[in-house]
Design an enzyme around this catalytic site. Structure first.
Site, mmCIF file in Angstrom:
data_model
loop_
_atom_site.group_PDB
_atom_site.id
_atom_site.type_symbol
_atom_site.label_atom_id
_atom_site.label_comp_id
_atom_site.label_asym_id
_atom_site.label_seq_id
_atom_site.Cartn_x
_atom_site.Cartn_y
_atom_site.Cartn_z
ATOM 1 N N GLU A 28 0.819 -1.220 0.000
ATOM 2 C CA GLU A 28 0.000 0.000 0.000
ATOM 3 C C GLU A 28 0.851 1.267 0.000
ATOM 4 O OE1 GLU A 28 -3.090 0.298 -0.449
ATOM 5 O OE2 GLU A 28 -4.156 -1.468 0.309
ATOM 6 N N GLU A 34 -3.810 -10.658 -0.276
ATOM 7 C CA GLU A 34 -4.653 -10.623 0.923
ATOM 8 C C GLU A 34 -6.062 -10.997 0.497
ATOM 9 O OE1 GLU A 34 -4.408 -6.851 3.065
ATOM 10 O OE2 GLU A 34 -2.257 -6.752 2.677
HETATM 11 C C1 IPT Z 1 -5.070 -3.937 3.644
HETATM 12 C C2 IPT Z 1 -3.688 -3.783 4.169
HETATM 13 O O1 IPT Z 1 -2.730 -4.124 3.215
HETATM 14 C C3 IPT Z 1 -3.418 -4.559 5.407
HETATM 15 O O2 IPT Z 1 -2.252 -4.076 5.989
HETATM 16 C C4 IPT Z 1 -4.572 -4.458 6.344
HETATM 17 O O3 IPT Z 1 -4.754 -3.131 6.693
HETATM 18 C C5 IPT Z 1 -5.797 -4.943 5.677
HETATM 19 O O4 IPT Z 1 -6.068 -4.180 4.558
HETATM 20 C C6 IPT Z 1 -7.008 -4.826 6.557
HETATM 21 O O5 IPT Z 1 -6.879 -5.405 7.776
HETATM 22 S S1 IPT Z 1 -5.461 -2.420 2.870
HETATM 23 C C7 IPT Z 1 -7.195 -2.235 2.693
HETATM 24 C C8 IPT Z 1 -7.481 -0.840 2.269
HETATM 25 C C9 IPT Z 1 -7.776 -3.156 1.706
#
Ligand code: IPT
Length: 970
Positions: A432, A502
């Site tokens: 990010e 993710e």
């Molecule tokens: C995404 C992040 O990469 C991770 O660090 C964490 O924040 C996660 O989301 C949520 O728990 S960023 C999000 C804007 C999709």
């Protein structure tokens, strides 16, 4: 204190006092540290750990104190003490400030590279002697290594300044041999919480200053190894491995098991067993130079992008991964080796095969464990500038040349430190951080330095700098489209493999939808799997709250319990989500073929099934009546076979529900689990159960304010159930509410589909029950009601019909929605209170909790528990603990049989109390055990960051009828 009027530290005129801390706001990575190099433990060169108790003084600003504490003879006798490695805010019981949690917002004004005047600064002091066996000071030199300091440190040894550095989760070393004394060395470290580096470290986690990883003094004998690069590839066609160890000090490389003895820099090819995460074959070797011997753990493997796929040793890999932050509920990111090992063991035991080290390089020992036990690693650089999204990425450091040296320094410190780990197959530029030239510079540097691995970054969907297309939280439907190459995208991206770096946000109860993702991953070659967000809840152990989360330390800005979104609870107890994940990603498929055979599929990418043994058991009404071993051939990766099951055992009880369970277990004790550990299983139903029914034999009789019907008594005026036999029952009625989960609550950026908001707006948490009629029929008591929220026209016409055969009593509930229902229901069933209940036995899904889109791991069987143990103690209390497919349950003197199967929940508080609780400690057990018997539950999804439940898991308001047969067991 001085006041500066211009912004950029390097050109600012300022008083001496402030100039002395200019480095804090300097965008450069620092000064004085040695060039980065491989991290290793020597076999023979001495080292001295400087971990332990250090003197500590906290100041509120960077320049509050001068550097006289670094001088020889400074008396720090009245300073406090802290443990190194550690974060000072987690020590001193609040005396040293507190943690701050923000997801992406910078907890200070965004004015890069400036940081607030209030900049907690910890002076650390440690006096040490060299151990008696330390070599002569004239023999070679010494290096002082810091493995991790957040966020900026300035270092002195014996009064001489060594330098300063940023890059919190990266190693920094200084030459110190010329400064060492035999006794009374004074090591002084000044650590600033905020620095220019903080702008590059905006990861979603607690801000935790301190020297949080090891501090070590390393003897460097003359002629010692400095840096080396193990190149160990594998040719899957010839079966040969090629080894070449480049070392900047010449020496020899030996690998006894392979009869290798070559000079550094010289390649040698020999037949080897390759390294994979499934078969983590490591060869022990030694790199010997004139001054030192360094143990090598060599894994031969080749990573490449071929045919649009990520391949290792010629085979495409399916990542069944997790995102791992370093976390310990008391020590924060200061992890000891045993905790790291526990993480790896838990991953292996739950079939996880990959880790993304979100969002920074972990303690290097963790990577050693990944090499040893076998996990694919995406090693991610310590870089995130997420907070700039608030200003549309204007001034983003990754697109500003002034910051590029810092970015390149971080990339080099990661790659150089970790380059000798076979487990690391992909480098990630960071997380990010938007897009920009700095990222391109990092990728170019990494590609040039290490041609043996691939590069990942999610934030640029054009894939300009990367070898794969990576996304986070894409919906099932989108991933499926990408798998079919229907996602559009420009030139380069189209030819690239895809992964979800993710997905399946595991916050609170959830994630739902894992199995649906896995089916898509397995259906398309291009989709090479994903990494669940995330491994562990970052709850902080707290004396009165259970576990603290954002806001619990009075932070002015925070993101609440968004920091508790892991598959493990903070104490590393696996959550039901992890149990589900284990089942969904199991490496062996077991499916019934319907004719007494079972199809076994080896779903691994490399290993055959020889490490596993198979067993069968035959169950009748949930009890195992026969069991044995099942011979299954040692299928190669990707192969399947149909295997005949034995004849079902004779003399089964009439009408019993029967089925097979086939399990794949470890055949022998292994490095990460013992023989018998269940790796995969499948259940094959044979005969279905007979649904319970009650033939009405008695009718309701009203007498003295009560109605009696068989064993049950009711209030004559309201028709409310009072008792069944000797068991008092309170408040039995329709229930549609659940304490909303984090995934029901959703997130700001998905406000249009936040279920809990829609539910609360409609008033589903405050349903009113209007009594329309209590009818005494010949063979039934009928209670007619309408259940509806104030202010709305929608309602549920609900009829309770009771029938008895004299001993048992059956309740049939029929529900007819009225009005225009536009939202699904949280749950649909009945709830009631029991005065006393503790032990619970049931026949149905278990052992753990399950919900409609997270029920793959729920195994039908006979289970026992207690009301307390049925609860899943999510850090922020919410709906939990349901057991799926329950045929019957016994508790509190009642046996309850369902038609159809039902969802069973029992707890010592109401859903409303659960809903109101913010921390575990808000939940006080009452006198009543509240039981929910649900006909339906709404799915979980992972909308706290990702998509909501898929449509098939919606509990839409629709006409429904379900029944329960109650028997007093007392
Ligand atoms: C995404 C992040 O990469 C991770 O660090 C964490 O924040 C996660 O989301 C949520 O728990 S960023 C999000 C804007 C999709």
């Amino acid at each position: 204190m001085s006041f500066r009027t211009t912004g950029t530290t390097s050109t600012t005129s300022s008083t001496d006092r402030t100039a002395a801390v200019d480095y804090v706001e300097d965008v450069s990575p620092g000064e004085g540290a040695l060039a980065p190099r491989a991290w290793y433990a020597s076999s023979d060169a001495k080292c001295l750990s400087l971990n332990g108790s250090w003197r500590f003084r906290l100041s509120q600003t960077a320049d509050a104190e001068d550097d006289s504490f670094a001088a020889d003879g400074y008396d720090a006798g009245d300073w406090a003490e802290v443990t190194v490695p550690g974060h000072w805010v987690l020590q001193g019981e609040g005396a040293f400030g507190s943690p701050i949690y923000t997801n992406h917002l910078y907890p200070f004004p965004v004015d890069p590279p400036r940081v607030p005047t209030e900049n907690p600064t910890g002076d650390h002091l440690r006096v040490f002697d060299l151990p008696a066996d330390w070599p002569q000071l004239s023999d070679g030199g010494a290096v002082l290594r810091f493995d991790g300091v957040e966020s900026c440190a300035r270092v002195w040894l014996n009064g001489t300044e060594l330098g300063e550095f940023k890059g919190s989760r990266l190693a920094h070393e200084f030459t110190v041999g010329h400064l060492l004394k035999t006794v009374g060395n004074v090591l002084a470290v000044r650590v600033h919480q905020w620095s220019a580096g903080s702008y590059l470290e905006d990861q979603d986690q607690w801000w935790l200053p301190g020297i949080f990883r090891d501090v070590t003094l390393l003897h460097r004998p003359a002629g010692a190894v400095r840096d080396f690069f193990v190149h160990a590839s594998y040719d899957h066609v010839t079966g040969e491995g090629t080894l070449r160890v480049d070392s900047d000090v010449d020496g020899r490389v030996t690998v006894p098991a392979l009869d290798i003895d070559v000079a550094t820099g010289e390649p040698v090819a020999v037949p080897v067993e390759p390294w994979t995460a499934e078969t983590p074959r490591l060869y022990d070797g030694v790199l010997a130079t004139e001054g030192e011997r360094v143990p090598l753990r060599i894994g031969f493997r080749t990573v490449e992008l071929a045919d649009g796929l990520i391949k290792v040793n010629g085979e495409p890999v399916l990542f069944k991964g997790v995102n791992r932050h370093e976390w310990h509920p008391r020590r924060g990111r200061a992890l000891d080796l045993e905790t790291m090992r526990e993480d790896v063991l838990l991953m292996k035991r739950h079939n996880v095969n990959a880790v993304r080290t979100s969002h920074y390089p972990p303690h290097p020992a963790f990577l050693g464990l990944c090499d040893e036990y076998g996990l694919w690693v995406i090693d991610e650089c310590d870089l995130e500038t997420h907070g700039f999204v608030e200003q549309d990425w204007r001034d983003n450091p990754v697109d500003d040349d002034r910051w590029t040296p810092a970015l390149l320094d971080r990339a080099a410190r990661m790659v150089e430190r970790d380059k000798n780990h076979p487990s690391v197959v992909i480098w990630s530029l960071g997380n990010e951080a938007g897009t920009g030239r700095g990222l391109t510079a990092m990728a170019e540097w990494i590609h040039a330095r290490d041609t043996s691995r691939l590069v990942h970054y999610e934030g640029d969907w054009s894939c300009r700098d990367t070898d794969m297309y990576s996304r986070m939280y894409a919906s099932h439907e989108e991933v499926d489209r990408i798998g079919r190459d229907l996602d559009g995208g420009t030139g380069k991206r189209r030819g690239l493999p895809f992964l979800l770096c993710e997905y399946a946000h595991a916050m609170g109860n959830g994630p739902g939808g894992l199995a649906d993702y896995q089916r898509i991953f397995e259906a398309h070659d291009r989709v090479q799997g994903g990494f669940v967000w995330e491994w562990i809840d970052h709850g902080i152990e707290h004396p009165t709250l259970g576990y603290a989360y954002g806001g619990d330390f009075g932070e002015e800005l925070h993101d609440g319990n968004f920091v508790c979104d892991g598959l493990l609870l903070p104490d590393r107890t696996p959550s039901p989500g992890l149990t589900e994940f284990k089942k969904v990603i199991e490496p062996v498929g077991v499916e019934g073929c319907g004719d007494g055979t079972v199809r076994v599929t080896n779903k691994q990418d490399f290993a055959d099934l020889s490490a596993l043994a198979f067993t069968w058991s035959f169950e009748a009404d949930g009890e195992t009546v026969a069991s044995g071993g099942l011979p299954v051939p040692a299928l190669a990766a990707g192969e399947s076979a149909e295997v005949k099951l034995p004849q079902p055992p004779p003399d089964l009880p009439a009408g019993a529900e029967t089925g097979w369970t086939v399990r794949a277990v470890l055949a022998e004790d292994g490095p990460w689990a013992s023989a018998g550990h269940v790796v995969a299983w499948g259940r094959l139903p044979v005969t279905a159960r007979v649904a319970p029914s009650v033939a009405a034999a008695v009718g309701p009789v009203a007498e003295g304010g009560l109605i009696s019907l068989g064993p049950a008594a009711f209030d004559a005026r309201t028709g409310a159930l009072r008792s069944i036999g000797p068991v008092a029952v309170t408040g039995l009625r329709l229930d549609v509410w659940r304490a909303t989960t984090d995934n029901d609550d959703g997130t700001d950026w998905k406000s249009h589909v936040r279920h809990s908001t829609l539910w609360r707006e409609l008033g589903l948490h405050r349903m009113r029950h209007r009594l329309d009629a209590v009818e005494l029929g010949d063979d039934a008591l009928t209670v007619r009601t309408r259940v509806a929220p104030a202010a709305r026209e929608v309602g549920l016409s609900t009829v309770y019909t009771w029938r008895s055969d004299g001993d048992r009593i059956q309740l049939t509930v029929s529900v007819t929605p009225e009005g225009d229902w536009t939202v699904p229901l949280p749950r649909l069933g009945v709830r009631f209170g029991l005065a006393e209940a503790d032990a619970v036995t049931w026949f149905g899904g278990g052992a753990g909790e399950a919900y409609p889109d997270s029920r793959t791991a729920s195994a039908v069987g006979r289970w026992q528990s207690t009301v307390d143990r049925l609860q899943t103690p999510y850090v922020r209390p919410q709906e939990n603990g349901a057991r799926a497919d329950v045929r019957w349950a016994e508790l509190g003197g009642l046996r309850i049989e369902g038609d159809p199967e039902f969802w069973f929940t029992a707890r010592r508080w109401t859903s409303e109390q659960l809903d109101a609780a913010r921390h575990r400690t808000d939940l006080a057990p009452g006198d009543t055990v509240w039981v929910n018997l649900d006909h339906g539950q709404h799915g979980l999804g992972s909308q706290s960051c990702g998509p909501g439940p898929l449509p098939q898991y919606f509990l839409n308001a629709a006409p429904a009828e379900f029944s329960f047969v109650f028997t007093a067991t007392g």
